[in-house]
Design a protein around this motif. Sequence first.
Motif, PDB file in Angstrom:
ATOM      1  N   ASP A  99      28.314  32.242  37.253  1.00 53.01           N
ATOM      2  CA  ASP A  99      27.543  31.404  36.348  1.00 53.01           C
ATOM      3  C   ASP A  99      28.128  31.398  34.948  1.00 53.01           C
ATOM      4  O   ASP A  99      28.075  30.380  34.248  1.00 53.01           O
ATOM      5  N   VAL A 100      28.673  32.534  34.511  1.00 51.42           N
ATOM      6  CA  VAL A 100      29.174  32.650  33.139  1.00 51.42           C
ATOM      7  C   VAL A 100      30.479  31.889  32.963  1.00 51.42           C
ATOM      8  O   VAL A 100      30.669  31.165  31.976  1.00 51.42           O
ATOM      9  N   PHE A 101      31.390  32.027  33.914  1.00 49.54           N
ATOM     10  CA  PHE A 101      32.688  31.384  33.827  1.00 49.54           C
ATOM     11  C   PHE A 101      32.800  30.319  34.913  1.00 49.54           C
ATOM     12  O   PHE A 101      32.326  30.503  36.044  1.00 49.54           O
ATOM     13  N   SER A 102      33.438  29.210  34.578  1.00 47.98           N
ATOM     14  CA  SER A 102      33.593  28.110  35.521  1.00 47.98           C
ATOM     15  C   SER A 102      34.649  28.440  36.569  1.00 47.98           C
ATOM     16  O   SER A 102      35.463  29.356  36.391  1.00 47.98           O
ATOM     17  N   ASP A 103      34.648  27.669  37.638  1.00 47.74           N
ATOM     18  CA  ASP A 103      35.656  27.860  38.683  1.00 47.74           C
ATOM     19  C   ASP A 103      37.053  27.672  38.123  1.00 47.74           C
ATOM     20  O   ASP A 103      37.977  28.405  38.477  1.00 47.74           O
ATOM     21  N   ALA A 104      37.218  26.692  37.240  1.00 41.24           N
ATOM     22  CA  ALA A 104      38.551  26.429  36.672  1.00 41.24           C
ATOM     23  C   ALA A 104      39.030  27.606  35.843  1.00 41.24           C
ATOM     24  O   ALA A 104      40.213  27.980  35.897  1.00 41.24           O
ATOM     25  N   GLU A 105      38.125  28.220  35.063  1.00 42.08           N
ATOM     26  CA  GLU A 105      38.516  29.384  34.263  1.00 42.08           C
ATOM     27  C   GLU A 105      38.957  30.537  35.148  1.00 42.08           C
ATOM     28  O   GLU A 105      39.960  31.205  34.875  1.00 42.08           O
ATOM     29  N   LEU A 106      38.224  30.782  36.208  1.00 36.68           N
ATOM     30  CA  LEU A 106      38.542  31.908  37.081  1.00 36.68           C
ATOM     31  C   LEU A 106      39.790  31.623  37.905  1.00 36.68           C
ATOM     32  O   LEU A 106      40.589  32.530  38.152  1.00 36.68           O
ATOM     33  N   ARG A 107      39.963  30.391  38.347  1.00 31.62           N
ATOM     34  CA  ARG A 107      41.166  30.071  39.112  1.00 31.62           C
ATOM     35  C   ARG A 107      42.423  30.205  38.267  1.00 31.62           C
ATOM     36  O   ARG A 107      43.503  30.477  38.790  1.00 31.62           O
ATOM     37  N   SER A 108      42.308  30.018  36.954  1.00 31.68           N
ATOM     38  CA  SER A 108      43.489  30.148  36.078  1.00 31.68           C
ATOM     39  C   SER A 108      44.017  31.572  36.055  1.00 31.68           C
ATOM     40  O   SER A 108      45.172  31.803  35.691  1.00 31.68           O
ATOM     41  N   VAL A 109      43.172  32.554  36.446  1.00 27.13           N
ATOM     42  CA  VAL A 109      43.604  33.951  36.500  1.00 27.13           C
ATOM     43  C   VAL A 109      44.503  34.191  37.710  1.00 27.13           C
ATOM     44  O   VAL A 109      45.360  35.070  37.697  1.00 27.13           O
ATOM     45  N   PHE A 110      44.339  33.387  38.741  1.00 25.48           N
ATOM     46  CA  PHE A 110      45.022  33.613  40.011  1.00 25.48           C
ATOM     47  C   PHE A 110      46.474  33.144  39.946  1.00 25.48           C
ATOM     48  O   PHE A 110      46.784  32.129  39.318  1.00 25.48           O
ATOM     49  N   GLU A 111      47.337  33.893  40.613  1.00 26.28           N
ATOM     50  CA  GLU A 111      48.695  33.415  40.837  1.00 26.28           C
ATOM     51  C   GLU A 111      48.723  32.410  41.983  1.00 26.28           C
ATOM     52  O   GLU A 111      49.476  31.442  41.958  1.00 26.28           O
TER      53      GLU A 111
END
Length: 769
Positions: A173-185
Amino acid sequence: MAATAAANDSFRVSDVRVEGLQRLPVERVYAALPIQSGDLVGPREVAEAVRRLYGSGDFEDVQIGRDGDQLVVVLSERPSISRLEIKGNKSIDEDNLRKGLRDAGLAEGEVFRRSTLEAITGELQRQYVAQGRYDAQVDTEAVPLPRNRVALNINIYEGSPASIRDINIVGNDVFSDAELRSVFELKPRGWWPFGSRHRYSRERLSGDLERLRSYYLDRGYINFSMESTQVAVTPDRSRVYITINVDEGKRYRIGEVRLAGDLVVEEEDLRPLLLAKPGEVFSQRIITQSAELLTRRLGNEGYTFAQVNDFPEVSEDGETVDITFYVDPGRKVYVRRVNFSGNVKTQDEVMRRELRQFEGAPANTALIDLSRERLQRLGYFGLVEAETPRVVGSEDLVDVNYTVEEQPSGSIGANVGYSEASGFIFGASVSQSNFMGTGNRVSFALSRSDIRDSYSFSHFNPYYTLDGVSRGFSLYYSKIDFSKATVASYAADRIGAAVNYGYPISEYSRLDFGFGYDNIEVTSGDFVAEDIYRFMMAEGNEFNLFKLNASLRTSTLNRGILPDRGWSQTFGVEVASPGSDYMFYKVSWNGERYFPISRRWTLRTRADVGFGDGYGDNNILPFFENYYAGGIGSVRGYESRSLGPRSDAITYVNQCELNPANCVRDPDPDPVGGNLLVEGSMELIFPTPFAPESRNVRTFFFVDGGQVFQTETANNLYEFDAGEIRYATGIGLTWLTAIGPLSFNFARPLNRQSGDDTEFFQFSLGQVF
């Protein structure tokens, strides 16, 4: 003969007879058999013997019987592996694969066990699945050969890694899917078909999950958890869908920050190292960095094996987290010995004089690291690593072991040729920064042709005295026979010598000073610039110069050759002292700095400024001391020494001033340099595609800019004009080879003007830039 394995009656063995062996020596059976002649044998001893022989793994069948008082052992050997062939493997290195098979007992000459082969086949299949190769197949075949041998064939079809169709995160809820996916290689496959980030790998997914956990922990969510992770494969096994269920938890700030344990260093000295501050958002990265700083600080006091553990605890208000750093310094340790390995050429003394950590003193982490950096900055080693293992049998002694990897520290060159202007040409040069492993820098060069002779020699001892005072000297001679030359402009015959001393004023700064003598005799060609001609008419063509020089250099560069961290700058002054035939001075400054962008990407900036002028009765810089620009090490994309002012339009032949009819214009005026130099460049250093981890190869994009200006002549003053600065951009490569550094550059001028001499490709040997 009793053919069963268990006799009803015990008997005493008079002899042991072994039957059925084809390849194995009988001694190998006796070594595994727990029964010897003279032993009393019953059913229990026979069963144990069968178990032992089977356990050796050498036999497919074991039978033990009795023939009178003889024990008869009938064996059927397992076949041996005569040949092992592997085909089709690409993603798993064959050498590593064969090593794994050998460790498991599958290698040529070993006993063949089908169960081991089946286990290895299953493990290979699992490894390919872990790489996302769900359609991979591993087929094995054991081909019988004569003399109880087999040939093993392992045929591998690796297939293609499954592509990631989607990465779905549930519960955030706090971070969007796009923000979290940017962490992934790992990334879902898009329109660009190349690259490997869209190819599924279990190992890479595990790394991404850890990055996701760190992302939350560094932003205050200490109770973050991943409830589950599902990887769904499509029926055709070509695509996967990844779903990650998370529980973000609550965000916390830092409450109290405490120090506990045995504080062998005063708390007020440790407090500034705590990067975690009350009231800030909790960050695991900051907590870890604080613990590392505390550990290093204790290491500087001799507590090399100190441990600092952090204990976060939710406070009573439920809104903050109290952090306690518990310090366990352990015992204070001392250095028994400092050892070096890997130095084939460099003498031990040369390395030992760079140390700041001494034997018998308390082990100091900062001094051990500083010693490693000083060894790295010598330029003799591509890699320097330090270890501090404990001395066996002692709790308060360590050895400091430096492992070095020597690299080329000099250059060598030779040339033979012929030209119409110079006739036959022969030249040779050698430059060695670590001459015969002594740490001294020695260089010499010679060049001979029909019109020119040139010789030079220099020697530099960085430790002329034990406390680091350096001394260097140089000799040089150059002469041109203009009666045989058809070149234009002028030439300066030179003969001279110089002596320089250096003194360290800090760990990173050094003061150098010296003096020298220079005899210069100028001879003009068929064409000569008006200002040069007038200068020679007024001052003559031979000059005896007594030069004094001084410079202050500061450097924190991490390596002597091809650094990628730190900065350096040098301020220098050179003066032709009173008593010289012409008095002048030159002031210069040059510096460079490296800005790390990531572990492999670095931005390098460089600048050079130089200015010269006359003093006393001499009001301009002599033309033979002018600055030049262009080429490698300056402004790439332009010919070497080609930028700046050129010969004046009016030129002189046979003193045309006395006979104006003899005056003609130079059809191709030469650069004459200037008394003001301005240069700068930026380089983006990136991993070399064919050698990304090599420290001996560097690739970079660059933008250069620079120019030389003549701010005054005998009769006129001129202003600096920034609009005349030339720019170029391109790509380059520097490679440290056994014969010296090789530099290749492809450059394109950005603002070429009429009359500029440009070069698209430039090459040099022996110069690092």
